[in-house]
Write an enzyme that holds these catalytic residues in place. Structure first.
Site, mmCIF file in Angstrom:
data_model
loop_
_atom_site.group_PDB
_atom_site.id
_atom_site.type_symbol
_atom_site.label_atom_id
_atom_site.label_comp_id
_atom_site.label_asym_id
_atom_site.label_seq_id
_atom_site.Cartn_x
_atom_site.Cartn_y
_atom_site.Cartn_z
ATOM 1 C CE LYS A 203 39.686 33.775 31.063
ATOM 2 N NZ LYS A 203 39.799 32.374 31.530
ATOM 3 C CE1 TYR B 232 41.210 36.954 32.229
ATOM 4 C CE2 TYR B 232 39.528 38.524 32.909
ATOM 5 C CZ TYR B 232 40.133 37.289 33.022
ATOM 6 O OH TYR B 232 39.657 36.384 33.943
#
Length: 331
Positions: A166, A162
């Site tokens: 990002k 994640y």
């Protein structure tokens, strides 16, 4: 005419952002068209300015519906949260990385139609007609092994897919800005409170559940120690910062086009104390602690954070813990 696109509009932050856009406009201009994107919507729109576009942002045909005319601003909030993204790598990559690139590349066509996109990678502020693009990044880019102090020069070191996706998104936003497809800005969001519900898929759900459980007089077991230190911001202050990022003079933005949101830093025990002052001393006994070492490292072991560059740009935290509680539970 002001046309704004919001991805993840049915989410916690998205719903508050949409309410603010409809009520206050953007940069002093009223919203005339608001295109909302999410996988599903709980209810049809009640405002004639709103279009609901249902489906995955990874689907180019779905994105094309939002970009079927000139766009003035995009708020890209949609994501697969950390825990869920770690369990399903393909889904996390498709939404958190691939779809972010797709949203940016789709704006390339609009840039070509304007015939003003910088050639060969020109000035990042060379296309005054480029739409604003605000990307909701995350403090997960820093990873779990933080230095004794985090500042705006701290190098990211993601510990989850994640965070890695990002961080890659931040670079993509900066590159799309360089190419003149948009005027981008990425903001790294900390723990935004107080999210309603059980926070399925989110390892940081306890941060919001503390507010609602103690307000309702219900017991809660948190997966960190009372001494665990976290970074906090209310959803109201978070939305303030997102809106500011979409309206600040692009010439003031740093070359990275990326900023850490300013935060308040305090322990879980200090929050419980403040909530007990607000709702009653009996709330203290409702909280029990069952620390999970992994969650403790990720969400309750945060060092001091210094963000003078973000503060100088006009980004803000809540000011104090009492104001954070007010804004977290009243928005």
């Amino acid at each position: 005419m002001t046309h704004v696109v919001v991805t993840g509009s049915e989410g916690f932050v998205g719903q508050v952002l949409v309410q603010r856009l409809l009520a206050q406009g953007l940069g002093g201009q009223p919203i005339t068209r608001l295109s909302l994107m999410d996988v599903r919507f709980a209810a049809p729109p009640t405002d004639a300015r709103v279009r609901q576009i249902e489906g995955s942002i990874a689907d180019a045909a779905v994105r094309a519906q939002a970009y079927d005319g000139p766009v003035d601003a995009v708020f890209h909030l949609a994501s697969i949260p950390g825990g869920a993204a770690e369990k399903n790598y393909e889904l996390g990559r498709r939404i958190n990385l691939d779809a972010t690139l797709g949203l940016l590349e789709d704006l390339r066509g609009q840039a070509e139609q304007r015939h003003t996109a910088p050639a060969g990678g020109g000035s990042p502020v060379g296309d005054p007609g480029a739409p604003r693009f605000v990307f909701a990044s995350t403090i997960a880019v820093y990873g779990e092994h933080l230095p004794p102090e985090v500042n705006e020069a701290t190098l990211p070191n993601p510990g989850l897919s994640y965070g890695a996706h990002k961080l890659a998104g931040e670079y993509l936003v900066a590159d799309a800005t360089r190419k003149g497809w948009c005027q981008g800005c990425s903001l790294r969001l900390p723990g935004v409170v107080a999210r309603p519900g059980d926070g399925a898929g989110m390892m940081s759900a306890f941060m919001s559940q503390l507010f609602w459980k103690l307000a309702a007089g219900e017991p809660i077991t948190v997966p960190v120690t009372a001494e665990g230190v976290a970074w906090w911001i209310s959803v109201g202050a978070c939305v303030d910062n997102l809106l500011h990022a979409a309206t600040v003079d692009p010439a003031r933005l740093n070359p990275r086009r990326s900023y850490q949101m300013p935060v308040l830093r305090f322990t879980v025990g200090e929050l419980v104390d403040a909530l007990s002052v607000r709702y009653g001393a009996d709330r203290q006994a409702l909280v029990s602690y069952a620390p999970d070492p992994f969650i403790q490292r990720l969400f309750a072991s945060y060092p001091p954070l210094h963000t003078p560059e973000a503060l100088a740009l006009g980004l803000k935290h809540d000011g104090d813990i009492a104001t954070l509680i007010d804004r977290a539970t009243s928005t």
